[in-house]
Structures are given as C-alpha cells and as structure tokens.
Design an enzyme around this catalytic site. Structure first.
Site, PDB file in Angstrom:
ATOM      1  CG  HIS A  97      -1.747   1.205   1.362  1.00  0.00           C
ATOM      2  ND1 HIS A  97      -2.649   1.584   0.399  1.00  0.00           N
ATOM      3  CD2 HIS A  97      -1.799   2.161   2.324  1.00  0.00           C
ATOM      4  CE1 HIS A  97      -3.232   2.719   0.758  1.00  0.00           C
ATOM      5  NE2 HIS A  97      -2.731   3.085   1.923  1.00  0.00           N
ATOM      6  N   PRO A 109      -3.065   8.173  -1.369  1.00  0.00           N
ATOM      7  CG  PRO A 109      -2.418   6.285  -0.176  1.00  0.00           C
ATOM      8  CD  PRO A 109      -2.708   6.760  -1.575  1.00  0.00           C
ATOM      9  CG  ASP A 128      -8.740  -6.663   7.668  1.00  0.00           C
ATOM     10  OD1 ASP A 128      -8.950  -5.851   6.746  1.00  0.00           O
ATOM     11  OD2 ASP A 128      -8.603  -6.316   8.854  1.00  0.00           O
TER      12      ASP A 128
HETATM   13  O1  0FX Z   1      -1.224   2.300  -9.046  1.00  0.00           O
HETATM   14  P1  0FX Z   1      -1.613   3.553  -8.372  1.00  0.00           P
HETATM   15  O2  0FX Z   1      -0.473   4.313  -7.872  1.00  0.00           O
HETATM   16  O3  0FX Z   1      -2.498   3.231  -7.062  1.00  0.00           O
HETATM   17  C1  0FX Z   1      -3.854   3.558  -6.872  1.00  0.00           C
HETATM   18  C2  0FX Z   1      -4.134   4.225  -5.526  1.00  0.00           C
HETATM   19  O4  0FX Z   1      -3.269   5.322  -5.319  1.00  0.00           O
HETATM   20  C3  0FX Z   1      -3.971   3.299  -4.366  1.00  0.00           C
HETATM   21  O5  0FX Z   1      -4.402   3.926  -3.174  1.00  0.00           O
HETATM   22  C4  0FX Z   1      -4.764   2.037  -4.595  1.00  0.00           C
HETATM   23  N1  0FX Z   1      -4.501   1.121  -3.509  1.00  0.00           N
HETATM   24  C5  0FX Z   1      -4.375   1.457  -5.920  1.00  0.00           C
HETATM   25  C6  0FX Z   1      -5.192   0.262  -6.195  1.00  0.00           C
HETATM   26  O6  0FX Z   1      -4.579   2.393  -6.980  1.00  0.00           O
HETATM   27  O7  0FX Z   1      -2.602   4.385  -9.306  1.00  0.00           O
HETATM   28  P2  0FX Z   1      -2.338   5.253 -10.602  1.00  0.00           P
HETATM   29  O8  0FX Z   1      -1.123   4.801 -11.317  1.00  0.00           O
HETATM   30  O9  0FX Z   1      -3.636   5.274 -11.338  1.00  0.00           O
HETATM   31  O10 0FX Z   1      -2.084   6.692 -10.027  1.00  0.00           O
HETATM   32  C7  0FX Z   1      -0.841   7.108  -9.513  1.00  0.00           C
HETATM   33  C8  0FX Z   1      -0.983   8.487  -8.982  1.00  0.00           C
HETATM   34  O11 0FX Z   1      -1.311   9.362 -10.052  1.00  0.00           O
HETATM   35  C9  0FX Z   1      -2.077   8.690  -7.951  1.00  0.00           C
HETATM   36  O12 0FX Z   1      -1.609   8.422  -6.628  1.00  0.00           O
HETATM   37  C10 0FX Z   1      -2.449  10.139  -8.133  1.00  0.00           C
HETATM   38  C11 0FX Z   1      -2.113  10.407  -9.594  1.00  0.00           C
HETATM   39  N2  0FX Z   1      -3.320  10.532 -10.422  1.00  0.00           N
HETATM   40  C12 0FX Z   1      -3.839   9.459 -11.076  1.00  0.00           C
HETATM   41  C13 0FX Z   1      -4.980   9.576 -11.846  1.00  0.00           C
HETATM   42  C14 0FX Z   1      -5.577   8.387 -12.591  1.00  0.00           C
HETATM   43  C15 0FX Z   1      -3.921  11.766 -10.505  1.00  0.00           C
HETATM   44  O13 0FX Z   1      -3.437  12.744  -9.892  1.00  0.00           O
HETATM   45  N3  0FX Z   1      -5.060  11.899 -11.256  1.00  0.00           N
HETATM   46  C16 0FX Z   1      -5.615  10.859 -11.932  1.00  0.00           C
HETATM   47  O14 0FX Z   1      -6.660  11.052 -12.622  1.00  0.00           O
END
Ligand code: 0FX
Length: 247
Positions: A97, A109, A128
């Site tokens: 996480h 987060p 869990d």
């Molecule tokens: O793979 P991931 O970094 O993780 C996300 C959640 O942050 C996490 O809490 C959850 N457990 C997991 C299942 O999904 O997600 P990502 O690659 O889509 O996004 C990475 C970061 O990019 C995110 O923390 C914030 C930023 N973001 C992403 C999107 C899609 C934005 O700022 N705006 C967006 O529209």
C-alpha cells in the site's frame, strides 16, 4: 511441493520491479504468475513482463475459486479491485500500500497527506475485510517537504514500497514474519473524496497556505485534477502548480 504465488496488479512499473526482485532474490521452490484487472491494458503488461500474465475479474466467482485452489499467497500490488471475503479468508493475501497505515488508508494517499499535513510512507500488510486495515508486516515513513507535489511525494513513496518488498519478500514467502496491529482506524479516503476536492470554487475563503497545499496535492504530471469553472463559457479551466526550491 512448490509454493504458488500470484501477483495481482494494475501498476505496470511496480509489476516490473516485483518481477526483478523475485528474479534477484534467492527464493527456493516458488512459482509465480501475474494477473491484471479486466480494465487494465493487457498488451502493455504481457509485452513488458517476462512471466505469463492473465486477466482476472475478482467479481467473477469462478476466477476467485480458481485463485483459491491454485495459489498459496496472493500479493495485491496496487490492484484496483477489492479482494472479496472468500479470497481473503481462503488464501494468505498481502497488500503493498502506498501509504502509512493506518494514517493514510485508501485512495491516492499522498494527495490527502499534503492536503491535511499527515505523515506518509508505505505499508505491507495482510488483507482483511476492510480497506488497508489488516495486520501490518512492515511499514516506514518518507520525508515530506513544503515544495512537494502529489507527483514528487508519490515517487518517494513508490521507491519505499520497492525497498519494503525487497526487505520482506523472503520472510513473507517462508511465512516467517510477525505482524503488528494497526494503531486504530486512522484516516480513510475514497476515490469520491479525491473527486470532491478537484473543483476549486472561486469564492471559497481559504488562506494562501491552504490554497497552495490544495494545488500541490492535486498536481501530478499531466493529470487534469484541479479546476475552476469559467463564469462566461462554463468550461473547466485546469490548474496545476510549479514549485522550485531556491538553489
Ligand atoms: O497504481 P496507483 O499508484 O495506485 C492507486 C491508488 O493510489 C492506491 O491507493 C490504490 N490502492 C491502488 C489500487 O490504486 O494508481 P495510478 O497509477 O492510477 O495513479 C498514480 C498516482 O497518479 C495517484 O496516486 C495520483 C495520480 N493521479 C492518477 C490519476 C488516474 C492523478 O493525480 N489523477 C488521476 O486522474
């Protein structure tokens, strides 16, 4: 008998890192597979990873039953699907996480860490039936600065997640780790909470500091997060912020 491990993820970068950690760690007698969610881009995962990739839908009971029969451990590495109760109670499920539990449970987060000035880090925990809540295998904090944006803080958190995976993988696979109970329920944010903070109302009364924090929390590469509505056209005008520390 070989231990069968499933890594289920929607984050290609972390899958690659996980694969390279497995390849470079002495782990006797394991077999591992990768799965992604139905909405992830199958081709980019299967072209990049050396191992076989399959698509698994955790809302489909047949897929869940199959995972329960085949695997000894399931890692959720930023998997965007919720693990159903049946899976969590039948197989050891471990979540990587991008937040320090229980302070930073839930969605994006680092965004809420900047917005509310909470400490942040990364956590490996047993899954869990509540989101980012199970017994903690390991966790650590990262530094957070007044010039961080969501992107810069996220990069630091992801680097820490990789360090924690490398440090704990052997112990997890050989089931020779101890857990600690999270200290309370902490803070939990959902995707809706993120969506709710994206519109900046131009007549909101905030301090300059609060406004800078909101914009830092919503600045992440090219993502169009923060916006206000132009009063004449009714169109969204997207905002991001650039911060540079004096050299
Ligand atoms: O793979 P991931 O970094 O993780 C996300 C959640 O942050 C996490 O809490 C959850 N457990 C997991 C299942 O999904 O997600 P990502 O690659 O889509 O996004 C990475 C970061 O990019 C995110 O923390 C914030 C930023 N973001 C992403 C999107 C899609 C934005 O700022 N705006 C967006 O529209």
């Amino acid at each position: 008998m070989k231990k069968k491990i499933l890594i289920i993820s929607d984050n290609l970068f972390l899958c690659k890192e996980f694969e390279s950690i497995i390849e470079t760690t002495e782990l006797d007698g394991i077999e591992y597979d990768f799965s992604i969610s139905p909405f992830s881009d199958y081709d980019s995962f299967s072209d990049t990873l050396k191992n076989k990739v399959s698509v698994r839908n955790l809302k489909d009971n047949r897929h869940v039953d199959e995972i329960c029969v085949i695997y000894d451990i399931v890692f959720s590495v930023h998997c965007e699907q919720i693990f159903p109760e049946k899976l969590v109670s039948s197989v050891k499920c471990i979540n990587i996480h991008p937040g320090y539990n229980p302070l930073n449970r839930g969605w994006y987060p680092q965004v809420f860490s900047i917005l509310n000035d909470y400490p942040i880090g990364a956590t490996i925990h047993e899954i869990d039936n509540e989101l980012d809540n199970g017994p903690i295998v390991d966790r650590a904090l990262v530094n957070k600065y007044s010039w961080d944006t969501s992107q810069s803080l996220y990069n630091r958190v992801v680097a820490l997640e990789i360090d924690l995976i490398r440090k704990n993988i052997k112990k997890i696979i050989s089931n020779s780790y101890e857990t600690i109970k999270p200290d309370g329920k902490g803070n939990l944010y959902l995707k809706k909470d993120f969506n709710d903070i994206c519109e900046i109302k131009l007549d909101e009364l905030k301090t300059v500091g609060e406004t800078i924090d909101r914009l830092r929390a919503l600045t992440h590469g090219d993502y169009k997060n923060a916006f206000f509505i132009d009063s004449e056209t009714g169109k969204k005008i997207f905002i991001s912020i650039e911060l540079t520390e004096e050299s």
